[in-house]
Design an enzyme around this catalytic site. Structure first.
Site, PDB file in Angstrom:
ATOM      1  N   CYS A  29       0.933  -1.513   0.334  1.00 18.88           N
ATOM      2  CA  CYS A  29       0.068   0.017   0.235  1.00 18.88           C
ATOM      3  C   CYS A  29       0.724   1.183  -0.282  1.00 18.88           C
ATOM      4  O   CYS A  29       1.807   1.703   1.407  1.00 18.88           O
ATOM      5  CB  CYS A  29      -1.122  -0.091   1.494  1.00 18.88           C
ATOM      6  N   CYS A  32       0.108   3.531   2.825  1.00 18.90           N
ATOM      7  CA  CYS A  32       0.279   2.893   4.104  1.00 18.90           C
ATOM      8  C   CYS A  32       2.396   3.888   4.077  1.00 18.90           C
ATOM      9  O   CYS A  32       2.719   3.665   5.641  1.00 18.90           O
ATOM     10  CB  CYS A  32       0.539   1.692   3.885  1.00 18.90           C
TER      11      CYS A  32
END
Length: 104
Positions: A29, A32
């Site tokens: 991600c 993230c």
């Protein structure tokens, strides 16, 4: 320092009685990865006051399900075992820090 929060150690961490911040994320991600240094910096700044850690959603199934995590990054702010606030998506460090301050 950011700790790893897992399905197995979550209850032990809650039992410590400190406010907690959980960053639900995954290695693949992009947002993230953008949030990781912010979480690390805040974990260092609030060491001893707040438990700040990350939970990899690919490696843990129970905890993300318990919190109803459908999008990542998702940051949950917990006090006395109850969610008091959350943030979904990449946000500025100041936003996360203001929510941590509200826990104290």
């Amino acid at each position: 320092m950011t700790i790893e929060i897992t399905d197995k150690n979550y209850e032990q961490l809650v039992a410590q009685g400190k406010p907690m911040v959980i960053d639900f994320n995954a290695e693949w991600c992009g947002p993230c990865r953008k949030m990781a240094p912010i979480i690390d910096m805040l974990a260092e700044k609030y060491d001893g006051q707040v438990i700040i850690g990350s939970c990899n959603v690919d490696e843990n199934e129970e905890l993300p399900a318990k919190f109803g995590v459908y999008s990542i990054p998702a940051i949950f702010f917990i006090k006395n075992g109850e969610t008091t606030d959350k943030s979904v998506g990449a946000v500025p460090a100041s936003t996360v820090e203001a929510k941590i301050q509200a826990l104290l």
